[in-house]
Design an enzyme around this catalytic site. Structure first.
Site, PDB file in Angstrom:
ATOM      1  N   VAL A   1     -35.064 -53.134 -35.470  1.00  0.00           N
ATOM      2  CA  VAL A   1     -35.322 -51.718 -35.189  1.00  0.00           C
ATOM      3  C   VAL A   1     -35.285 -50.879 -36.470  1.00  0.00           C
ATOM      4  O   VAL A   1     -36.206 -50.106 -36.752  1.00  0.00           O
ATOM      5  CB  VAL A   1     -34.287 -51.188 -34.161  1.00  0.00           C
ATOM      6  CG1 VAL A   1     -34.276 -49.674 -34.105  1.00  0.00           C
ATOM      7  CG2 VAL A   1     -34.634 -51.749 -32.795  1.00  0.00           C
TER       8      VAL A   1
ATOM      9  N   PHE B   1     -38.006 -48.184 -27.913  1.00  0.00           N
ATOM     10  CA  PHE B   1     -38.579 -49.022 -26.852  1.00  0.00           C
ATOM     11  C   PHE B   1     -39.464 -50.135 -27.393  1.00  0.00           C
ATOM     12  O   PHE B   1     -40.195 -50.771 -26.638  1.00  0.00           O
ATOM     13  CB  PHE B   1     -39.379 -48.147 -25.874  1.00  0.00           C
ATOM     14  CG  PHE B   1     -38.545 -47.081 -25.210  1.00  0.00           C
ATOM     15  CD1 PHE B   1     -37.724 -47.390 -24.134  1.00  0.00           C
ATOM     16  CD2 PHE B   1     -38.549 -45.772 -25.687  1.00  0.00           C
ATOM     17  CE1 PHE B   1     -36.932 -46.415 -23.531  1.00  0.00           C
ATOM     18  CE2 PHE B   1     -37.762 -44.791 -25.087  1.00  0.00           C
ATOM     19  CZ  PHE B   1     -36.956 -45.108 -24.002  1.00  0.00           C
TER      20      PHE B   1
ATOM     21  N   LYS C   1     -41.046 -53.652 -28.723  1.00  0.00           N
ATOM     22  CA  LYS C   1     -40.843 -55.053 -28.365  1.00  0.00           C
ATOM     23  C   LYS C   1     -40.968 -55.884 -29.630  1.00  0.00           C
ATOM     24  O   LYS C   1     -41.834 -55.603 -30.472  1.00  0.00           O
ATOM     25  CB  LYS C   1     -41.934 -55.554 -27.407  1.00  0.00           C
ATOM     26  CG  LYS C   1     -42.009 -54.878 -26.072  1.00  0.00           C
ATOM     27  CD  LYS C   1     -43.102 -55.499 -25.196  1.00  0.00           C
ATOM     28  CE  LYS C   1     -44.507 -55.272 -25.692  1.00  0.00           C
ATOM     29  NZ  LYS C   1     -44.974 -53.893 -25.771  1.00  0.00           N
TER      30      LYS C   1
ATOM     31  N   GLY D   1     -41.121 -67.506 -15.368  1.00  0.00           N
ATOM     32  CA  GLY D   1     -40.878 -68.381 -16.513  1.00  0.00           C
ATOM     33  C   GLY D   1     -39.487 -68.980 -16.453  1.00  0.00           C
ATOM     34  O   GLY D   1     -38.923 -69.176 -15.370  1.00  0.00           O
TER      35      GLY D   1
ATOM     36  N   GLY E   1     -34.935 -63.740 -22.301  1.00  0.00           N
ATOM     37  CA  GLY E   1     -33.935 -63.908 -23.355  1.00  0.00           C
ATOM     38  C   GLY E   1     -34.033 -62.730 -24.297  1.00  0.00           C
ATOM     39  O   GLY E   1     -34.469 -61.641 -23.921  1.00  0.00           O
TER      40      GLY E   1
ATOM     41  N   CYS F   1     -31.996 -57.995 -26.130  1.00  0.00           N
ATOM     42  CA  CYS F   1     -31.911 -56.736 -25.375  1.00  0.00           C
ATOM     43  C   CYS F   1     -31.645 -56.908 -23.887  1.00  0.00           C
ATOM     44  O   CYS F   1     -30.608 -56.448 -23.398  1.00  0.00           O
ATOM     45  CB  CYS F   1     -33.189 -55.928 -25.596  1.00  0.00           C
ATOM     46  SG  CYS F   1     -33.314 -55.359 -27.298  1.00  0.00           S
TER      47      CYS F   1
ATOM     48  N   LYS G   1     -39.535 -65.539 -27.162  1.00  0.00           N
ATOM     49  CA  LYS G   1     -40.888 -65.149 -26.748  1.00  0.00           C
ATOM     50  C   LYS G   1     -41.813 -65.409 -27.943  1.00  0.00           C
ATOM     51  O   LYS G   1     -41.315 -65.626 -29.061  1.00  0.00           O
ATOM     52  CB  LYS G   1     -40.929 -63.678 -26.336  1.00  0.00           C
ATOM     53  CG  LYS G   1     -40.523 -62.733 -27.464  1.00  0.00           C
ATOM     54  CD  LYS G   1     -40.534 -61.298 -27.021  1.00  0.00           C
ATOM     55  CE  LYS G   1     -41.837 -60.640 -27.371  1.00  0.00           C
ATOM     56  NZ  LYS G   1     -41.869 -59.212 -27.109  1.00  0.00           N
TER      57      LYS G   1
HETATM   58  N1  LIG Z   1     -34.549 -55.860 -31.344  1.00  0.00           N
HETATM   59  C1  LIG Z   1     -35.239 -55.061 -30.550  1.00  0.00           C
HETATM   60  O1  LIG Z   1     -36.345 -55.375 -30.140  1.00  0.00           O
HETATM   61  C2  LIG Z   1     -34.688 -53.734 -30.126  1.00  0.00           C
HETATM   62  C3  LIG Z   1     -35.540 -52.788 -29.529  1.00  0.00           C
HETATM   63  C4  LIG Z   1     -35.013 -51.551 -29.131  1.00  0.00           C
HETATM   64  C5  LIG Z   1     -33.671 -51.255 -29.328  1.00  0.00           C
HETATM   65  N2  LIG Z   1     -32.868 -52.183 -29.904  1.00  0.00           N
HETATM   66  C6  LIG Z   1     -31.464 -51.801 -30.173  1.00  0.00           C
HETATM   67  O2  LIG Z   1     -31.390 -51.405 -31.546  1.00  0.00           O
HETATM   68  C7  LIG Z   1     -30.148 -51.808 -32.121  1.00  0.00           C
HETATM   69  C8  LIG Z   1     -30.381 -52.707 -33.310  1.00  0.00           C
HETATM   70  O3  LIG Z   1     -31.000 -53.899 -32.875  1.00  0.00           O
HETATM   71  P1  LIG Z   1     -31.652 -54.934 -33.911  1.00  0.00           P
HETATM   72  O4  LIG Z   1     -32.277 -56.007 -33.081  1.00  0.00           O
HETATM   73  O5  LIG Z   1     -32.470 -54.204 -34.903  1.00  0.00           O
HETATM   74  O6  LIG Z   1     -30.333 -55.508 -34.617  1.00  0.00           O
HETATM   75  P2  LIG Z   1     -30.217 -56.538 -35.826  1.00  0.00           P
HETATM   76  O7  LIG Z   1     -29.028 -57.362 -35.535  1.00  0.00           O
HETATM   77  O8  LIG Z   1     -31.542 -57.203 -36.060  1.00  0.00           O
HETATM   78  O9  LIG Z   1     -29.929 -55.616 -37.099  1.00  0.00           O
HETATM   79  C9  LIG Z   1     -28.792 -54.851 -37.267  1.00  0.00           C
HETATM   80  C10 LIG Z   1     -28.614 -54.589 -38.766  1.00  0.00           C
HETATM   81  O10 LIG Z   1     -27.543 -53.663 -38.959  1.00  0.00           O
HETATM   82  C11 LIG Z   1     -26.808 -54.075 -40.112  1.00  0.00           C
HETATM   83  N3  LIG Z   1     -25.460 -53.480 -40.046  1.00  0.00           N
HETATM   84  C12 LIG Z   1     -24.431 -53.793 -39.247  1.00  0.00           C
HETATM   85  N4  LIG Z   1     -23.372 -52.998 -39.498  1.00  0.00           N
HETATM   86  C13 LIG Z   1     -23.752 -52.136 -40.481  1.00  0.00           C
HETATM   87  C14 LIG Z   1     -23.126 -51.062 -41.152  1.00  0.00           C
HETATM   88  N5  LIG Z   1     -21.878 -50.691 -40.847  1.00  0.00           N
HETATM   89  N6  LIG Z   1     -23.810 -50.403 -42.107  1.00  0.00           N
HETATM   90  C15 LIG Z   1     -25.080 -50.764 -42.405  1.00  0.00           C
HETATM   91  N7  LIG Z   1     -25.736 -51.764 -41.787  1.00  0.00           N
HETATM   92  C16 LIG Z   1     -25.086 -52.443 -40.834  1.00  0.00           C
HETATM   93  C17 LIG Z   1     -26.818 -55.580 -40.037  1.00  0.00           C
HETATM   94  O11 LIG Z   1     -26.527 -56.156 -41.295  1.00  0.00           O
HETATM   95  C18 LIG Z   1     -28.267 -55.838 -39.586  1.00  0.00           C
HETATM   96  O12 LIG Z   1     -29.144 -55.939 -40.692  1.00  0.00           O
HETATM   97  C19 LIG Z   1     -29.359 -52.444 -30.965  1.00  0.00           C
HETATM   98  O13 LIG Z   1     -28.586 -51.454 -30.349  1.00  0.00           O
HETATM   99  C20 LIG Z   1     -30.448 -52.914 -30.025  1.00  0.00           C
HETATM  100  O14 LIG Z   1     -29.993 -52.996 -28.684  1.00  0.00           O
HETATM  101  C21 LIG Z   1     -33.335 -53.398 -30.339  1.00  0.00           C
HETATM  102  O1  LIG Z   2     -43.505 -60.992 -17.373  1.00  0.00           O
HETATM  103  C1  LIG Z   2     -42.622 -61.294 -18.200  1.00  0.00           C
HETATM  104  C2  LIG Z   2     -42.336 -60.528 -19.363  1.00  0.00           C
HETATM  105  C3  LIG Z   2     -41.313 -60.947 -20.207  1.00  0.00           C
HETATM  106  N1  LIG Z   2     -40.601 -62.067 -19.943  1.00  0.00           N
HETATM  107  C4  LIG Z   2     -39.491 -62.470 -20.832  1.00  0.00           C
HETATM  108  O2  LIG Z   2     -38.651 -61.340 -21.060  1.00  0.00           O
HETATM  109  C5  LIG Z   2     -38.049 -61.400 -22.340  1.00  0.00           C
HETATM  110  C6  LIG Z   2     -38.200 -60.092 -23.081  1.00  0.00           C
HETATM  111  O3  LIG Z   2     -39.554 -59.905 -23.421  1.00  0.00           O
HETATM  112  P1  LIG Z   2     -40.096 -58.555 -24.070  1.00  0.00           P
HETATM  113  O4  LIG Z   2     -39.697 -57.418 -23.240  1.00  0.00           O
HETATM  114  O5  LIG Z   2     -41.531 -58.726 -24.331  1.00  0.00           O
HETATM  115  O6  LIG Z   2     -39.343 -58.573 -25.489  1.00  0.00           O
HETATM  116  P2  LIG Z   2     -38.185 -57.699 -26.184  1.00  0.00           P
HETATM  117  O7  LIG Z   2     -38.511 -57.692 -27.630  1.00  0.00           O
HETATM  118  O8  LIG Z   2     -36.859 -58.236 -25.740  1.00  0.00           O
HETATM  119  O9  LIG Z   2     -38.372 -56.192 -25.658  1.00  0.00           O
HETATM  120  C7  LIG Z   2     -37.585 -55.620 -24.607  1.00  0.00           C
HETATM  121  O10 LIG Z   2     -36.335 -55.165 -25.112  1.00  0.00           O
HETATM  122  C8  LIG Z   2     -36.444 -54.186 -26.178  1.00  0.00           C
HETATM  123  C9  LIG Z   2     -35.037 -53.926 -26.683  1.00  0.00           C
HETATM  124  O11 LIG Z   2     -34.356 -53.008 -25.925  1.00  0.00           O
HETATM  125  C10 LIG Z   2     -37.142 -52.946 -25.638  1.00  0.00           C
HETATM  126  O12 LIG Z   2     -37.230 -51.964 -26.659  1.00  0.00           O
HETATM  127  C11 LIG Z   2     -38.537 -53.332 -25.120  1.00  0.00           C
HETATM  128  O13 LIG Z   2     -39.173 -52.189 -24.559  1.00  0.00           O
HETATM  129  C12 LIG Z   2     -38.363 -54.411 -24.052  1.00  0.00           C
HETATM  130  O14 LIG Z   2     -39.646 -54.858 -23.591  1.00  0.00           O
HETATM  131  C13 LIG Z   2     -38.688 -62.608 -23.039  1.00  0.00           C
HETATM  132  O15 LIG Z   2     -37.805 -63.708 -22.983  1.00  0.00           O
HETATM  133  C14 LIG Z   2     -39.936 -62.882 -22.227  1.00  0.00           C
HETATM  134  O16 LIG Z   2     -40.299 -64.240 -22.250  1.00  0.00           O
HETATM  135  C15 LIG Z   2     -40.873 -62.832 -18.813  1.00  0.00           C
HETATM  136  O17 LIG Z   2     -40.231 -63.865 -18.569  1.00  0.00           O
HETATM  137  N2  LIG Z   2     -41.886 -62.407 -17.976  1.00  0.00           N
END
Ligand SMILES: NC(=O)c1ccc[n+]([C@@H]2O[C@H](COP(=O)([O-])OP(=O)(O)OC[C@H]3O[C@@H](n4cnc5c(N)ncnc54)[C@H](O)[C@@H]3O)[C@@H](O)[C@H]2O)c1
Ligand SMILES: O=c1ccn([C@@H]2O[C@H](COP(=O)(O)OP(=O)(O)O[C@H]3O[C@H](CO)[C@@H](O)[C@H](O)[C@H]3O)[C@@H](O)[C@H]2O)c(=O)[nH]1
Length: 432
Positions: A7, A146, A148, A250, A254, A257, A318
């Site tokens: 993110v 939001f 993906k 599926g 996983g 999130c 995925k």
């Molecule tokens: N991965 C996604 O698709 C996704 C999408 C939407 C929202 N989110 C949310 O966004 C947040 C971050 O997710 P992510 O997947 O990017 O996490 P991530 O684990 O990939 O990255 C987190 C980063 O923060 C750093 N960090 C930790 N503590 C720190 C600190 N005190 N100071 C500076 N850096 C620090 C870590 O070293 C790491 O690089 C979570 O709350 C997650 O639920 C994730």
């Molecule tokens: O019809 C479907 C769609 C997805 N999946 C599974 O669901 C998981 C999540 O997929 P996806 O949502 O595409 O990936 P993420 O990157 O985890 O994104 C979700 O989680 C993020 C973190 O919060 C949000 O920001 C996104 O909007 C939300 O889609 C994966 O294991 C997919 O294989 C299924 O099994 N069936």
């Protein structure tokens, strides 16, 4: 931007691309050194070019020193991880660690923006903590993300909507300005209260997870009654109230999130004295779905798998990502290894992350055909495009026995039978 994960790095880079001066702060020295050398720590289509271009242009900087990032910032975004704690609740220690780091450095009129997914009430607590530490009211905004994985840059730059939670209109206006370049196609900018913005993020993820668990349960039922879930999907999806999206059965959802956010919202409900029976079922169905392929393996080969070789295509949770957090493939692999099987795996980009955990317990195929070679059975866990059109004749002869258990329904059962394979998907039927 604090945190350079999926993110933080995408958000920081996209804000730099739209002309802002962005400094990304992370505690991971190796990551930051790599980013300064143009090494992107994650696989995310399109991200490498954007990072390099904006870094070279001087709009995007990376540092481990808070003093190099916070004192000059108009907005300080927090995008650090909020992983699941032992009790299912979100662990906010990294987030509140950031709040402490920010408090002693932030300039008077700056806005702290929480992009991490956080339980309802967190923005209010952060505002109170900042007041306690600075002695003044610091502007705090909730701005859930939001995107993906695998489509993160596209999702960020062309969002369906942007949500912000604020308590002051001036703060809303600054964030609207920042997002304006990404909202040119009439995408809505939605402003609301802190709690509603926090809740919006969880409700979105939980509804999507609910759709997946629902269709998985229906697919399992289809299988028992001789119906084909793909036909059923077509039958229901044209009803506009239902639609087609996120109803692909599926091996369970996983990633970093859905699993943790479903559990975190269950905990939020519990803290109010309410039990979310729907979310409990969604979580339970998903855990069970991750074992479905293994049950099918045992049905084909028996309980004891010593002396058997199983191929696994797809390790990431995925396609188009190297992320293996809560990946269904790992649950299958653990069961296969425990039952004594030799496991040969392939994933186009996630293999290095799996190797870091499993080391030489697995055999890693350079090509997906390598993972199938001499296998008694092949399991498919991730729907990478390169798995969709294999040379079936080659595959049949490369394997010890032509048996495919497909956790992502890539093929048609009737066609697979014609090609001479024993083939099972999730809820598929040769009856059509
Ligand atoms: N991965 C996604 O698709 C996704 C999408 C939407 C929202 N989110 C949310 O966004 C947040 C971050 O997710 P992510 O997947 O990017 O996490 P991530 O684990 O990939 O990255 C987190 C980063 O923060 C750093 N960090 C930790 N503590 C720190 C600190 N005190 N100071 C500076 N850096 C620090 C870590 O070293 C790491 O690089 C979570 O709350 C997650 O639920 C994730
Ligand atoms: O019809 C479907 C769609 C997805 N999946 C599974 O669901 C998981 C999540 O997929 P996806 O949502 O595409 O990936 P993420 O990157 O985890 O994104 C979700 O989680 C993020 C973190 O919060 C949000 O920001 C996104 O909007 C939300 O889609 C994966 O294991 C997919 O294989 C299924 O099994 N069936």
């Amino acid at each position: 931007m604090i945190g350079t994960g999926y993110v933080g790095l995408v958000t920081g880079t996209c804000f730099a691309e739209s002309g802002n001066q962005v400094t990304c702060l992370d505690i991971d020295e190796e990551k930051v050194a790599g980013l300064n050398d143009g090494v992107i720590p994650i696989y995310e289509p399109g991200l490498t070019e954007l990072v390099k271009r904006n870094h070279a242009a001087g709009r995007l900087k990376f540092t481990t020193h808070p003093d190099g990032a916070i004192p000059d910032a108009k907005c300080v975004f927090i995008g650090v991880g909020t992983p699941q704690g032992d009790d299912g609740r979100a662990n906010l220690s990294a987030l509140f660690g950031c709040v402490e780091t920010i408090a002693s450095r932030i300039k008077e009129d700056a806005i702290v923006v929480i992009k991490s997914t956080v339980p309802v009430g967190t923005n209010r607590k952060v505002a109170a903590k900042l007041k306690e530490l600075t002695g003044r009211d610091v502007d705090v905004a909730s701005n859930p993300e939001f995107l993906k994985e695998g489509a993160a840059v596209d999702d960020f730059t062309k969002p369906d909507r942007v949500v912000v939670g604020t308590v002051r209109d001036e703060v809303t206006e600054v964030l609207h300005e920042l997002y304006r370049p990404f909202l040119r196609t009439e995408r809505p900018f939605l402003s609301m209260g802190w709690e509603s913005a926090e809740m919006t993020k969880y409700v979105a993820n939980c509804l999507l997870a609910t759709k997946i668990s629902f269709i998985n349960e229906m697919a399992n039922l289809c299988e028992r009654v001789g119906a084909d879930v793909n036909s059923v999907r077509r039958g229901i999806g044209h009803d506009q109230r239902i639609g087609f999206s996120f109803l692909f059965p599926g091996v369970g959802y996983g990633g970093s999130c859905f699993p943790k956010d479903v559990r975190a919202l269950m905990a939020v409900a519990e803290d109010t004295g309410m039990t979310s029976r729907i979310l409990a079922a969604v979580d339970e169905v998903n855990d069970a779905q991750k074992t479905v392929l293994f049950e099918k393996v045992k049905a084909q080969l028996g309980e004891k798998l010593s002396g058997k070789t199983i191929g696994v295509w797809g390790l990431a949770f995925k396609p188009r990502t190297d992320d293996i957090r809560e990946a269904p493939a790992l649950v299958l692999i653990d069961s296969l290894l425990k039952a004594g099987a030799t496991v040969q795996v392939h994933d186009p980009v996630a293999e290095a992350n799996v190797k870091a955990i499993y080391g030489d317990k697995l055999i890693y195929g350079e090509h997906h055909y390598d993972a199938a070679r001499d296998a008694d059975l092949l399991c498919i866990c991730t729907e990478w495009n390169e798995f969709r059109n294999p040379d079936f004749d080659y595959l049949k002869h490369a394997m010890a026995a032509p048996v495919i258990l497909d956790g992502r329904n890539l093929f048609d059962p009737a066609e697979m039978a014609e090609r001479g394979f024993t083939y099972e998907g999730i809820g598929l039927s040769a009856n059509g």
